[in-house]
Design a protein around this motif. Structure first.
Motif, PDB file in Angstrom:
ATOM      1  N   ILE A 189      35.035  38.695  50.806  1.00  0.00           N
ATOM      2  CA  ILE A 189      35.736  38.114  49.480  1.00  0.00           C
ATOM      3  C   ILE A 189      36.946  37.218  49.781  1.00  0.00           C
ATOM      4  CG2 ILE A 189      34.812  40.240  48.213  1.00  0.00           C
ATOM      5  CD1 ILE A 189      37.916  41.198  48.282  1.00  0.00           C
ATOM      6  N   LYS A 190      37.313  36.549  48.922  1.00  0.00           N
ATOM      7  CA  LYS A 190      38.435  35.503  48.905  1.00  0.00           C
ATOM      8  C   LYS A 190      39.283  35.770  47.801  1.00  0.00           C
ATOM      9  CE  LYS A 190      35.744  31.867  51.212  1.00  0.00           C
ATOM     10  NZ  LYS A 190      34.445  32.160  51.287  1.00  0.00           N
ATOM     11  N   PRO A 191      40.558  35.167  47.925  1.00  0.00           N
ATOM     12  CA  PRO A 191      41.406  35.540  46.685  1.00  0.00           C
ATOM     13  C   PRO A 191      40.903  35.058  45.390  1.00  0.00           C
ATOM     14  CG  PRO A 191      42.765  34.612  48.721  1.00  0.00           C
ATOM     15  CD  PRO A 191      41.116  34.873  48.945  1.00  0.00           C
ATOM     16  N   LEU A 229      45.487  39.681  37.885  1.00  0.00           N
ATOM     17  CA  LEU A 229      46.033  39.089  39.405  1.00  0.00           C
ATOM     18  C   LEU A 229      45.925  37.735  39.559  1.00  0.00           C
ATOM     19  CD1 LEU A 229      45.015  42.068  39.725  1.00  0.00           C
ATOM     20  CD2 LEU A 229      45.009  41.669  41.805  1.00  0.00           C
ATOM     21  N   GLU A 230      45.699  36.956  38.462  1.00  0.00           N
ATOM     22  CA  GLU A 230      45.537  35.356  38.165  1.00  0.00           C
ATOM     23  C   GLU A 230      46.821  34.769  38.844  1.00  0.00           C
ATOM     24  OE1 GLU A 230      44.624  32.367  34.981  1.00  0.00           O
ATOM     25  OE2 GLU A 230      42.988  33.821  35.501  1.00  0.00           O
ATOM     26  N   SER A 231      47.976  35.357  38.617  1.00  0.00           N
ATOM     27  CA  SER A 231      49.264  34.715  38.932  1.00  0.00           C
ATOM     28  C   SER A 231      49.747  34.955  40.476  1.00  0.00           C
ATOM     29  CB  SER A 231      50.348  35.131  38.013  1.00  0.00           C
ATOM     30  OG  SER A 231      50.549  36.275  37.962  1.00  0.00           O
ATOM     31  N   VAL A 232      48.995  35.835  41.191  1.00  0.00           N
ATOM     32  CA  VAL A 232      49.364  36.391  42.530  1.00  0.00           C
ATOM     33  C   VAL A 232      48.988  35.269  43.362  1.00  0.00           C
ATOM     34  CG1 VAL A 232      49.109  38.177  44.209  1.00  0.00           C
ATOM     35  CG2 VAL A 232      48.883  38.873  41.755  1.00  0.00           C
ATOM     36  N   ALA A 264      48.058  33.748  49.297  1.00  0.00           N
ATOM     37  CA  ALA A 264      48.539  34.351  50.464  1.00  0.00           C
ATOM     38  C   ALA A 264      48.524  35.752  50.535  1.00  0.00           C
ATOM     39  CB  ALA A 264      49.632  33.568  50.958  1.00  0.00           C
ATOM     40  N   HIS A 265      49.133  36.399  49.336  1.00  0.00           N
ATOM     41  CA  HIS A 265      49.363  37.831  49.101  1.00  0.00           C
ATOM     42  C   HIS A 265      48.118  38.470  49.038  1.00  0.00           C
ATOM     43  CE1 HIS A 265      51.895  41.038  46.984  1.00  0.00           C
ATOM     44  NE2 HIS A 265      51.050  41.614  47.801  1.00  0.00           N
ATOM     45  N   LEU A 266      47.311  37.944  48.189  1.00  0.00           N
ATOM     46  CA  LEU A 266      45.959  38.616  47.942  1.00  0.00           C
ATOM     47  C   LEU A 266      44.932  38.473  49.296  1.00  0.00           C
ATOM     48  CD1 LEU A 266      44.805  37.157  44.618  1.00  0.00           C
ATOM     49  CD2 LEU A 266      45.460  39.181  45.143  1.00  0.00           C
ATOM     50  N   GLN A 267      45.205  37.297  49.935  1.00  0.00           N
ATOM     51  CA  GLN A 267      44.502  37.384  51.239  1.00  0.00           C
ATOM     52  C   GLN A 267      45.004  38.522  52.531  1.00  0.00           C
ATOM     53  OE1 GLN A 267      41.789  35.330  52.117  1.00  0.00           O
ATOM     54  NE2 GLN A 267      41.712  36.939  53.973  1.00  0.00           N
ATOM     55  N   ILE A 294      43.511  41.312  51.189  1.00  0.00           N
ATOM     56  CA  ILE A 294      41.871  41.606  51.434  1.00  0.00           C
ATOM     57  C   ILE A 294      41.960  42.182  52.973  1.00  0.00           C
ATOM     58  CG2 ILE A 294      39.942  40.138  52.189  1.00  0.00           C
ATOM     59  CD1 ILE A 294      41.024  38.375  49.487  1.00  0.00           C
ATOM     60  N   GLU A 295      42.762  41.513  53.606  1.00  0.00           N
ATOM     61  CA  GLU A 295      42.748  42.051  55.161  1.00  0.00           C
ATOM     62  C   GLU A 295      42.850  43.473  55.268  1.00  0.00           C
ATOM     63  OE1 GLU A 295      41.805  40.037  57.858  1.00  0.00           O
ATOM     64  OE2 GLU A 295      41.513  38.345  56.151  1.00  0.00           O
ATOM     65  N   ASP A 296      43.835  44.146  54.687  1.00  0.00           N
ATOM     66  CA  ASP A 296      44.041  45.502  54.394  1.00  0.00           C
ATOM     67  C   ASP A 296      42.695  46.356  53.920  1.00  0.00           C
ATOM     68  OD1 ASP A 296      46.575  44.899  55.167  1.00  0.00           O
ATOM     69  OD2 ASP A 296      47.597  45.218  53.225  1.00  0.00           O
ATOM     70  N   THR A 297      42.072  45.538  53.126  1.00  0.00           N
ATOM     71  CA  THR A 297      40.893  46.803  52.738  1.00  0.00           C
ATOM     72  C   THR A 297      39.895  46.547  53.714  1.00  0.00           C
ATOM     73  OG1 THR A 297      39.737  44.752  51.689  1.00  0.00           O
ATOM     74  CG2 THR A 297      41.083  46.059  50.419  1.00  0.00           C
ATOM     75  N   ARG A 298      39.752  45.660  54.739  1.00  0.00           N
ATOM     76  CA  ARG A 298      38.580  45.664  55.612  1.00  0.00           C
ATOM     77  C   ARG A 298      38.225  46.870  56.487  1.00  0.00           C
ATOM     78  NH1 ARG A 298      38.926  39.616  57.572  1.00  0.00           N
ATOM     79  NH2 ARG A 298      38.160  38.702  55.684  1.00  0.00           N
ATOM     80  N   PRO A 299      39.075  47.793  56.742  1.00  0.00           N
ATOM     81  CA  PRO A 299      38.736  49.006  57.628  1.00  0.00           C
ATOM     82  C   PRO A 299      37.922  50.064  56.727  1.00  0.00           C
ATOM     83  CG  PRO A 299      40.956  48.564  58.112  1.00  0.00           C
ATOM     84  CD  PRO A 299      40.558  47.503  56.898  1.00  0.00           C
ATOM     85  N   PHE A 300      38.207  49.840  55.340  1.00  0.00           N
ATOM     86  CA  PHE A 300      37.494  50.499  54.266  1.00  0.00           C
ATOM     87  C   PHE A 300      35.836  50.174  54.202  1.00  0.00           C
ATOM     88  CE2 PHE A 300      41.744  50.956  53.411  1.00  0.00           C
ATOM     89  CZ  PHE A 300      41.984  52.145  52.859  1.00  0.00           C
TER      90      PHE A 300
END
Length: 120
Positions: free
Chosen positions: A3-5, A15-18, A21-24, A27-33
């Motif tokens: 997935i991408k931002p 989350l549209e205004s986030v 770079a923060h969303l990315q 996203i990286e934090d979710t990868r181990p799950f």
């Protein structure tokens, strides 16, 4: 498929205004799950839900909201008293995910993936 931002923003308007770079980073934090192959078509929705959950929890933390996420079982106004439910060992693993609607959605999808397809 990763997935991408833009995918997160398309699913969750809150989350549209986030910043991307923060969303990315989330996203990286979710990868181990995830094992993307195991999650199959559930992956995009589940990953976006987990990103949104991480974002909400970070917002709460940044505002100083660091109280317990367990259910309140007892309240008392005079001389303030508050009691929380003590989750079982299995519930404790997922209690942090139950703290937001996004995390609950992730848990629901995870349960569907772990059960596998049901044929009737």
């Amino acid at each position: 498929m990763v997935i991408k931002p833009a995918d997160v923003k398309a699913r969750f308007a809150a989350l549209e205004s986030v910043e991307d770079a923060h969303l990315q980073a989330l996203i990286e934090d979710t990868r181990p799950f995830f094992d993307i192959h195991r999650w199959g078509s559930f992956y995009p929705r589940a990953a976006c839900s987990l990103v949104a959950h991480f974002w909400v929890m970070q917002q709460k933390f940044d505002k100083g909201e660091t109280s317990s996420i367990h259910a309140v079982t007892h309240r008392k106004a005079g001389e303030v008293e508050l009691s929380y439910a003590v989750p079982s060992a299995l519930e404790a693993q997922d209690a942090w995910l139950s703290a937001t609607a996004y995390g609950q959605q992730f848990l629901s999808l995870r349960q569907q993936v772990s059960i596998g397809a049901m044929v009737i």
